[in-house]
Structure formats: C-alpha cells, structure tokens
Design a protein around this motif. Structure first.
Motif: not given
Length: 257
Positions: A207-211
C-alpha cells in the motif's frame, strides 16, 4: 479475516488431539539436530520451487541457517499475501480473505488449495482447519458461516480439484470436546502472531508503494487498513502467547489457585 490451514504428521487412526499435542510439544533435541535442519530446509526449498509455478507474482522467502529454532523456512507471495511456514513438526498456510465474492477471490482460493496440496505432498502431513476444528476438506468458509464447534469430516479428505488427501484420518470419530484448538497453545499463538506481522508488513509495504506512486485509491486504502490490522493482531497474539507462557506452571509444581 486471516484464514489459517495447519498441517500435522498424523498416523492412521490417530485422533487430532494426540497429533496436535505431539506436534506442538517442545523438543530441544530436535531443535538442535543439524540433520533435521538440513532435511527441513531441503523440504522447504522443494515446496518453494513448486509454488513458484502455483502462486502469482514474486515470492519473498527465508530459510533457517542454524539450529536452535523450530522454523525451517517461510515465504509470502507478495501479490496475493499467501504465506507458508514450515516448522519442525508442522506447517501452516495462511492468507487474508474477504467475504466479497468474485473472480479474484475464486482465483485466490484456487491458489490456496493448490498451495495446501503442495505442502501436504512434500511433507506427508495431513491438513487441519483450526476454523472448524477438523480435517481440512478443501472448503474455505466465510466468517459468517463458520460453525461454533468443529464439523465432522466426511472421510474423503479434500476434493478432487487438486487438493491433498488426508489418508487414514478417521476424523469423524472425534468429538468436539476432544478436538483441541491449537490457537490456544502459546507456541501456536506465537507462530500465528509472526505470520500476522509478516502478512501485515507485506500489505502495508504494498500500500505504501502505491501511495508513493500516486495510486492511492480506495483499494490501496483498504489494503493499508487490512495490513495495519494484521500487524496489530500479530502484536496482540504475541503478547497473549507471552502471558500464557509466563503463567504456565513449571513442571512438578502445582499452579496457584
């Protein structure tokens, strides 16, 4: 919810209580056995190699390099969150499930069943479903449909769609009172806690990578929430396992009333 499927060595006619107790018992001799470690790591490597053809996306894996622990190897499929751990006398397949039906969920379940089949064939262990308290029959149930007590197995093991057969289980003779819940064992709680932490960390990282890439949509937010909840759940289970271990009476002593 995080769904777990555990696998144990089980003799024909042996009830689940005895099989689980034997697998969860401490064995310092086995933990210090270099031959057992080498054999366990080799088995895990075979599992990992076969799962690369079963699971979507790359696999994050780790293997033990020295004696002293009961974990030989663990891996996580970064795209699906399916995790596998191989212990000295058991194995576990876990994943984060949802109650939303659809093609993606059906494919996730298909990969989970194939994973259980691979682990069962490489280890010779029998699959057990802690959610129902009985032999895993190849059905992944929604949280809302799980029974309050273990359901009887039909004696056929897992279905013919590529899942493992728990040969000689005779689990239909077990009663609900005789079936232990391995999740109440401190060692099992610790294992589940680490699995939750690992799954949660992978989901939070995704999720952090997507953000970071500017793709912070509703799916990414849901992924982040699930990851955080898994991390918190893992920390909670580790804390409970520690309290249970600390409160267990020393052998030969009578517990306080």
């Amino acid at each position: 919810m995080t769904y777990d499927i555990t696998l144990y060595p089980r003799r024909p006619g042996q009830d689940w209580a005895e099989a689980i107790d034997a697998a969860e018992a401490d064995d310092e001799t086995l933990a210090a056995d270099e031959g057992a470690l080498a054999t366990g790591v080799d088995t895990f490597r075979r599992i990992e190699g076969r799962l690369r053809d079963v699971l979507d996306g790359p696999l994050d894996s780790w293997t033990a390099e020295e004696t002293g622990g009961d974990v030989y190897g663990e891996l996580t499929a970064t795209e699906t969150g399916i995790a596998v751990e191989l212990f000295d006398r058991s194995a576990e397949v876990s994943f984060t499930d949802t109650n939303e039906d659809g093609d993606e969920r059906a494919e996730l379940h298909r990969q989970v069943l194939r994973t259980v089949e691979v682990v069962a064939k490489e280890t010779g262990y029998v699959a057990y479903d802690p959610q129902t308290g009985d032999a895993f029959d190849g059905v992944i149930r929604d949280a809302s449909t799980l029974p309050a007590e273990g359901i009887p197995a039909d004696g056929t093991g897992m279905p013919e769609d590529g899942t493992a057969q728990p040969d000689g289980s005779e689990s239909g003779t077990d009663t609900a009172a005789e079936r232990p819940d391995p999740r109440r064992n401190p060692a099992s709680l610790r294992r589940r806690g680490w699995i939750y932490l690992l799954l949660g960390a992978v989901l939070v990282a995704l999720a952090g990578r997507q953000f970071g890439d500017g793709g912070g949509g509703i799916f990414t937010i849901v992924l982040m929430v699930i990851g955080v909840l898994d991390v918190l759940g893992g920390l909670f289970l580790l804390s409970v396992a520690k309290r249970m271990a600390d409160s267990s009476p020393v052998e030969g002593q009578t517990p306080d009333p």
